[in-house]
Write a protein that holds these residues in place. Sequence first.
Motif, short mmCIF file in Angstrom:
data_model
loop_
_atom_site.label_atom_id
_atom_site.label_comp_id
_atom_site.label_asym_id
_atom_site.label_seq_id
_atom_site.Cartn_x
_atom_site.Cartn_y
_atom_site.Cartn_z
N VAL A 190 26.23 5.48 -5.41
CA VAL A 190 25.13 5.38 -3.73
C VAL A 190 26.12 6.10 -3.05
O VAL A 190 27.77 6.64 -3.27
CB VAL A 190 25.46 3.97 -3.58
N SER A 191 25.42 6.81 -1.48
CA SER A 191 26.16 7.59 -0.86
C SER A 191 26.25 6.90 0.81
O SER A 191 25.40 5.98 0.80
CB SER A 191 25.75 8.90 -1.16
N VAL A 192 26.47 7.68 1.45
CA VAL A 192 26.29 6.98 3.38
C VAL A 192 24.19 6.97 3.30
O VAL A 192 24.12 6.15 4.58
CB VAL A 192 27.35 7.40 3.76
N ASP A 195 19.26 7.21 0.74
CA ASP A 195 18.46 8.13 -0.47
C ASP A 195 17.39 7.03 -0.78
O ASP A 195 18.00 5.96 -1.10
CB ASP A 195 18.94 9.60 -0.70
N ASP A 196 16.41 7.58 -1.45
CA ASP A 196 16.33 6.90 -2.62
C ASP A 196 17.13 6.85 -3.51
O ASP A 196 16.93 5.58 -4.55
CB ASP A 196 14.87 7.92 -3.24
N GLN A 197 17.48 7.85 -4.47
CA GLN A 197 18.40 7.52 -5.19
C GLN A 197 19.87 5.99 -4.98
O GLN A 197 19.90 5.23 -5.27
CB GLN A 197 19.54 8.30 -5.58
N ASP A 198 20.09 5.79 -3.83
CA ASP A 198 20.60 5.14 -3.05
C ASP A 198 20.08 3.65 -2.86
O ASP A 198 20.66 2.84 -3.48
CB ASP A 198 21.21 4.93 -1.75
N VAL A 199 19.13 3.84 -2.85
CA VAL A 199 18.06 2.85 -2.52
C VAL A 199 18.50 2.14 -4.57
O VAL A 199 17.95 0.59 -3.95
CB VAL A 199 16.59 2.54 -1.81
N ARG A 203 19.17 -1.61 -5.57
CA ARG A 203 18.13 -2.49 -6.41
C ARG A 203 18.92 -2.87 -7.91
O ARG A 203 18.95 -4.13 -8.27
CB ARG A 203 17.16 -2.05 -6.80
N ARG A 204 19.54 -2.03 -8.13
CA ARG A 204 20.45 -2.38 -9.29
C ARG A 204 21.07 -3.05 -9.59
O ARG A 204 21.61 -4.18 -10.05
CB ARG A 204 20.83 -0.97 -9.86
N PHE A 205 22.25 -3.00 -8.35
CA PHE A 205 23.55 -4.20 -7.77
C PHE A 205 22.91 -5.96 -7.34
O PHE A 205 23.77 -6.71 -8.65
CB PHE A 205 23.92 -3.44 -6.68
N LEU A 206 21.72 -5.78 -6.77
CA LEU A 206 21.21 -6.99 -6.59
C LEU A 206 20.57 -7.50 -8.05
O LEU A 206 20.66 -8.28 -8.77
CB LEU A 206 20.25 -6.43 -5.76
N SER A 240 13.01 -1.61 1.46
CA SER A 240 12.45 -0.83 0.14
C SER A 240 13.83 -1.95 -0.57
O SER A 240 13.21 -1.00 -2.08
CB SER A 240 13.48 0.15 0.32
N ALA A 241 14.68 -2.21 -1.30
CA ALA A 241 15.63 -3.21 -1.53
C ALA A 241 14.95 -4.42 -2.44
O ALA A 241 14.93 -5.34 -3.05
CB ALA A 241 16.98 -2.78 -1.27
#
Length: 414
Positions: A190-192, A195-199, A203-206, A240-241
Amino acid sequence: MERQSNLADLVSNAVNGAQVVDLHTHLFAPQLTGMNLAGIDELLTYHYLIAEVLRFESVTPEWLLSQPKSVQADLVWQSLFVDRTPLSEAASGVITVLSAFGLDPQSKNLREARAFFSARDPVSHLDEVLRIAGVDHVTMTNDPLDPLERKSWDEKPEIDSRFLSALRIDPILNDWPSSFKSLRSNGYDVSVDLDDQDVAEVRRFLDDWIGKMRPRYLAVSLPDSFSYPEDSQRNCLIRSAVMPTCREHALPFAMMIGVRRQVNRRLAGAGDGVGLADLTAIERLADDHPDNRFLVTTLARENLHGLCVVARKFANVLPFGCWWFMNNPSLVEDTTLMRLEMLGRSFVPQHSDARILEQLIYKWSHARRSIARALTTRYEALEDSGRVITKDDVKRDVTALMSGVASEWLGLTC
Ligand code: HDL
Ligand code: ZN
């Protein structure tokens, strides 16, 4: 008068005898090592009492919080319990706990209480506290970004089935600019920017932590300034997440709204304040996400009536408990009466928010008194309208309020 006292006794006995599902606490299953707080020194250094003792003693917060807990506890006991009458709810709660164990609440010192609690076997003590409090299930507050807690979960503990998990995501939703670094250090790309990849990574973290913890809901505490819709990282993450993840796992999202963190930084854990929340945010969230379920509690007394109206408009919103500064007998009774008048029994009257194990005893004993009074008032009004209240009515309603509604929302009922 005869009828009223019979009805009041019937309700009080039913409420006092009802087992509870506690929807929100800061307690931990014994298997989550090093997380639990118990005993007289922890009870007396509860941050509510630290804030109160600083109003009477000419010591600085810095000095007090730098002292060993036993020194802090001795000062709290002398100041709030010996030199003065323990009038506040938090202070009277300690009295309720001492009395429950047959300890002298008039003692001039903590020798007896310390000897008693230090001699307790943790396993049987936990059993006895839950028995006295009448609590069947305790919902924890689980933060996967807390290193100590994460270490416990990574050992795949077999959690005591009386403890339910709740996945708390304050750092992610309220402070992405710093929490994204914790996610990165835990292997999420993830980055600050968010973006869609971060979201997708959030979701993968959750999903990963839902797999590890099996939480009954996702939760966040939100500031009074929380708004929705809004062009913000928090809104983006919720939309989104969190919303799709909760739907996918059929989990409610708990929002605890109205806290103003660290209004007095010098008080550390005791330094948070309260603010009026904008309830239109809940309306818009519930309207935009009809397939999501929302557990909601607000910290400002002034938000309570509005929250009842929101819940009347949106059946996917469930008001729960009298949170934190709201957890005072007078407010619990008023709030429960208001909710009964506006929502019938489609709400959860209380959660303990207990931080120290033995608080379950006083928080639930005091809440039961208030809930019974409010319910009796409604029954008396009903009987005046010509509806006879039966024992079965009382049992059915009390079971719903003390455990049934919470069990349904937590997926405890099959
Ligand atoms: O954010 C929360 O869950 C609150 O309950 C805080 O933990 C608060 O400090 C508290 O203990 N309230 O009772
Ligand atoms: Zn809490």
